[in-house]
Design an enzyme around this catalytic site. Structure first.
Site, mmCIF file in Angstrom:
data_model
loop_
_atom_site.group_PDB
_atom_site.id
_atom_site.type_symbol
_atom_site.label_atom_id
_atom_site.label_comp_id
_atom_site.label_asym_id
_atom_site.label_seq_id
_atom_site.Cartn_x
_atom_site.Cartn_y
_atom_site.Cartn_z
ATOM 1 N N CYS A 158 0.969 -1.034 -0.173
ATOM 2 C CA CYS A 158 0.596 0.041 0.120
ATOM 3 C C CYS A 158 0.767 1.391 0.291
ATOM 4 C CB CYS A 158 -1.326 -0.022 1.399
ATOM 5 S SG CYS A 158 -0.452 0.177 2.865
ATOM 6 N N ASP A 159 2.251 1.089 0.498
ATOM 7 C CA ASP A 159 2.837 2.167 -0.229
ATOM 8 C C ASP A 159 3.042 3.354 -0.676
ATOM 9 O OD1 ASP A 159 3.865 0.600 2.517
ATOM 10 O OD2 ASP A 159 5.303 0.985 3.113
#
Length: 370
Positions: A158-159
């Site tokens: 998700c980063d």
């Protein structure tokens, strides 16, 4: 004697007023931002997160720092910070980092586009355009699952939604070519379908956390969701309200915003494991800064009801500044990682500084309007 007693009671009440009740003044916000930025510039070439070497100037860690530093530079009196950022671009020869497909290595491109907007020099963005043209012409065929870090060519963690999508959005804005947006929307949706939990309106860090529990709670990493939430604002800034792209991201943003104020800790920060405050009571300032940034941005854009959300932002900002040392170092930044862990008052990281500066830029606007 009674007068003394009542006076003492009043003094105790005043002293016990929580930090969120403190008035936030625009000048003080800017002062805090400069203090933290100046400390970080002075200590820029040092080591963090237990590493033996300093971060490469084009690494994602510093790319996130530059996002916040740009926002400070854009404020009145920011010439010093523009000059510093430009020196970084010149040292890196305006190139992205070395891994062609890796989202982390695209982050610095955000700074290049903002400097291009300031100075108008096309050489600042030429290598970034060339790099993404190659990716679009030769898209990765890897699956969307991270699988123990085997697949890093797509946005499988998700980063990555903070690192690469804003660059693609800026590419469309500056070139007028929608191919970058088309690619970005397709890849973002693939990641969302894989990592977004519709029941909690939060993102898993990667597929290794899906279905796992910690203390009988789902594991949603604070900074990971901070990357997503902060990234949404950076993307939406590049599209017109009402456009299909803007509305797509706004839908995710509003759901996350609502969830975030429900799970904010009484002290003002967000727990490292968002649903697990009891097990992770230690403050953490990188995730908290990104949430503060995103929520204040939404208030300033008129997307969030200020009567509902502003007290949460003020509470968070007052918590954040309480973790800044007298020298200007932002403490309690969790070191590099991928899950809830530990943070310390005397340890920081460059991405935490970047998130703090981004938060400050929007809090400044918010309280100035007030």
């Amino acid at each position: 004697m009674k007068i003394y007693k009542y006076t003492l009671i009043i003094l105790l009440i005043v002293v016990s007023i929580p930090s969120e009740a403190q008035t936030i003044k625009p000048k003080q916000v800017k002062k805090e931002m400069k203090s933290v930025a100046n400390w970080q510039i002075e200590h820029f070439r040092e080591t963090y997160s237990g590493r033996k070497k300093p971060h490469h100037i084009a690494a994602w860690t510093n790319g996130a720092l530059y996002v916040g530093m740009v926002k400070l530079a854009q404020m009145k009196g920011g010439k010093k910070y523009y000059k510093w950022l430009k020196s970084i671009g010149e040292e890196q020869k305006w190139k992205l980092h070395h891994r062609k497909y890796h989202a982390d290595d695209h982050t610095i491109g955000q700074m290049y586009f903002e400097l291009y907007r300031k100075y108008g020099e096309k050489y600042m963005i030429k290598p970034t355009i060339e790099s993404f043209d190659y990716i679009l012409e030769n898209p990765s065929k890897e699956p969307i699952t991270l699988d123990k870090y085997k697949h890093l060519e797509r946005w499988t963690w998700c980063d990555a939604l903070f690192m690469a999508p804003p660059v693609l959005a800026k590419l469309t804005k500056e070139t007028g070519d929608k191919k970058y947006t088309k690619f970005m929307m397709k890849e973002f949706e693939a990641t969302r379908n894989h990592l977004y939990d519709a029941d909690e309106d939060l993102f898993y860090r990667d597929n290794s956390y899906i279905g796992k529990l910690d203390n009988k709670k789902k594991i949603f990493w604070s900074r990971g969701n901070g990357w997503v939430f902060g990234g949404l604002t950076l993307i939406m800034d590049e599209y017109e309200p009402g456009s299909k792209e803007y509305e797509y991201f706004k839908n995710i943003y509003l759901k996350m915003a609502k969830k975030l104020i429900e799970i904010q800790t009484p002290k003002g920060h967000w727990a490292m494991s968002l649903l697990n405050q009891d097990k992770y009571p230690t403050p953490e300032t990188s995730g908290t800064s990104f949430f503060t940034f995103g929520l204040a941005w939404g208030i300033n854009k008129g997307l969030l009801d200020k009567e509902v959300y502003q007290p949460h932002v003020e509470k968070a900002w007052n918590a954040l500044v309480s973790y800044v040392t007298k020298d200007g170092m932002l403490g309690y930044v969790q070191p590099i990682g991928a899950a809830p862990g530990k943070a310390w008052a005397d340890k920081t990281e460059v991405y935490g500084t970047g998130a703090f500066l981004a938060a400050g830029s929007e809090v400044y606007k918010m309280v100035k309007k007030k």
